[in-house]
Design an enzyme around this catalytic site. Structure first.
Site, PDB file in Angstrom:
ATOM      1  N   ARG A 168     -45.156  30.084   9.142  1.00  0.00           N
ATOM      2  CA  ARG A 168     -46.013  30.957   8.325  1.00  0.00           C
ATOM      3  C   ARG A 168     -45.203  32.065   7.676  1.00  0.00           C
ATOM      4  O   ARG A 168     -45.454  32.455   6.533  1.00  0.00           O
ATOM      5  CB  ARG A 168     -47.138  31.555   9.203  1.00  0.00           C
ATOM      6  N   LYS A 187     -51.978  33.685  22.278  1.00  0.00           N
ATOM      7  CA  LYS A 187     -50.897  34.256  23.093  1.00  0.00           C
ATOM      8  C   LYS A 187     -51.466  35.094  24.231  1.00  0.00           C
ATOM      9  O   LYS A 187     -50.977  35.085  25.347  1.00  0.00           O
ATOM     10  CB  LYS A 187     -49.983  35.129  22.234  1.00  0.00           C
TER      11      LYS A 187
HETATM   12  N1  URA Z   1     -49.430  38.967  14.974  1.00  0.00           N
HETATM   13  C1  URA Z   1     -49.437  37.709  15.478  1.00  0.00           C
HETATM   14  O1  URA Z   1     -49.103  37.489  16.630  1.00  0.00           O
HETATM   15  N2  URA Z   1     -49.813  36.716  14.680  1.00  0.00           N
HETATM   16  C2  URA Z   1     -50.200  36.900  13.409  1.00  0.00           C
HETATM   17  O2  URA Z   1     -50.545  35.951  12.759  1.00  0.00           O
HETATM   18  C3  URA Z   1     -50.182  38.204  12.884  1.00  0.00           C
HETATM   19  C4  URA Z   1     -49.802  39.230  13.697  1.00  0.00           C
END
Ligand code: URA
Length: 431
Positions: A168, A187
């Site tokens: 990304r 996460k």
């Molecule tokens: N922080 C993340 O962990 N992922 C994102 O897509 C944007 C900010």
């Protein structure tokens, strides 16, 4: 099932099923789906969105793509935080030591820079020797023994996010509520958090420019967390101008150290105290925000928060002499103070332009494999609402080439918008 059919379905604005999302994520992790196919699906999601159901399914598929950490044998209540990303956002570097010093053990897995927004890992790696690759066992051991951990996502936790995140960053597919919400929440779920504080940024230097979009992102993440049985609080905070003064990896580490020594910029200190207070309440170390804030302030005043930062750096193999004497951080070759071209009041210091200029200096990446330059960046000397004099210091550039110095000067000057009339200061938090 074929990846190409799933990509085409999303391209045609149709809703993906749980089975399709799980298939895609599993096949991406196993290597059967190539990076270019994943990039195509990401772009289709950016353009056509996802329903709340698809977003939750994507989050759980990514969380389940690896190991799910259970911290119940290490801490009584696992509290975590995450920022949606911004410019000069070094909050974790100060907040984790503050809350840990207040008796709330915290272990956090952070990310690298993403587009124009900096990443905690890139910042920490400016401390020579600092390890961001702890194994799960090391993570748990350090959390139990030291009460503080700040590391990268271990390879076996939500590996799908690790791979997608890197894609990304370099394919223009960051700005998307479902992608950001699933990336952050997978996460947090995989890392075993029971209570989560989300710092959702809004403004010119945030992925969510408007308050309405930030609210939608926050709502989506709170819903996902609650569906998964976690307690979640989201704060909407300002990211129109950089947070604090420093933008760039080692410059931000130094500013975090100064803040922990009660010598940092007022806006950054205030931001950290507020985030810390919420975490202390979530972690049941304080009854209410006012008690929590007093605890956080005390940890800075009595030096215990700074001491926790030292403990963290030492435990993860970092050279503590840099923390004790930040003048040891390598200095960029060209350091130039840029003076204000006119007098007046500052109406804007456009954070995104500053963040993009920092990437051009080398503080972030243009391609997945690019190294980052830890020494480069900016010190912003004036904030929105400040009165500036013509010829007074506006910002300082730290660059390692004459070409990037010149383009950074031009870009960051253009990020400063002046007004003849007094301008109100920006709030730190909106909701
Ligand atoms: N922080 C993340 O962990 N992922 C994102 O897509 C944007 C900010």
């Amino acid at each position: 099932m074929r990846a190409v059919d799933i990509i085409s379905k999303k391209r045609d604005k149709q809703e993906l099923s749980l089975a399709e999302i799980e298939f895609f994520i599993k096949s991406f992790i196993s290597g059967e789906v190539a990076d270019y196919q994943a990039s195509a699906l990401l772009m289709a999601i950016v353009l056509n969105g996802m329903t709340p159901r698809e977003t939750t399914d994507l989050t759980l598929a990514m969380a389940n793509s690896g190991h799910m950490l259970d911290l119940s044998d290490v801490v009584d209540l696992a509290v975590d935080k995450h920022s949606s990303g911004g410019v000069g956002d070094k909050t974790s570097l100060a907040v984790l030591p503050i809350v840990a010093a207040c008796g709330l053990p915290v272990g956090k897995m952070s990310g690298r820079g993403l587009g124009f927004s900096g990443g905690t890992l890139d910042k920490l790696e400016s401390i020579p020797g600092y390890r961001c690759d702890l194994t799960t066992e090391e993570f748990k051991h350090q959390l139990k023994e030291k009460g503080i951990v700040l590391t990268g996502q271990s390879l076996d936790l939500a590996p799908a996010d690790g791979k997608l995140y890197a894609l990304r960053d370099v394919t223009g597919t960051v700005q998307s509520i479902p992608l950001i919400a699933s990336s952050i929440m997978c996460k947090k779920l995989a890392a075993g958090a029971q209570a989560i504080l989300l710092d959702v940024k809004t403004g010119l230097g945030a992925f969510m420019e408007t308050l309405e979009e930030a609210r939608q992102l926050a709502d989506r993440m709170v819903d996902i967390g609650q569906l998964a049985g976690r307690k979640v609080v989201a704060l909407l905070s300002d990211m129109n101008q950089p947070l604090g003064n420093a933008v760039g990896n080692s410059l931000e580490v130094v500013e975090a150290i100064e803040t922990l020594q009660d010598n940092g910029p007022q806006d950054f200190l205030e931001h950290c105290l507020h985030v810390s207070a919420h975490m202390l309440v979530l972690g049941k170390r304080a009854q209410d925000l006012s008690e929590a804030r007093t605890m956080a302030e005390k940890s800075i005043a009595d030096g215990s928060a700074f001491e926790k930062f030292r403990v963290l750096v030492e435990a993860q193999g970092g050279d503590i002499s840099y923390v004790d004497d930040p003048s040891r951080f390598p200095r960029a070759e060209y350091v130039e103070v840029v003076k204000s071209p006119r007098g007046g009041y500052l109406a804007q210091v456009q954070a995104r332009t500053v963040g993009e200029a920092a990437v051009v200096l080398g503080a972030g990446r243009a391609r997945k494999s690019d190294p980052v330059d830890h020494a480069v960046g900016f010190l912003i000397h004036r904030k929105v609402g400040d009165q500036v004099e013509k010829g007074g210091p506006l910002f300082t550039i730290h660059a390692n080439s004459k070409e990037t110095l010149a383009s950074a000067r031009e870009a960051v000057l253009s990020a400063h918008v002046f007004s003849e009339n007094p301008v109100e200061r920006l709030p730190l938090f909106y909701e």
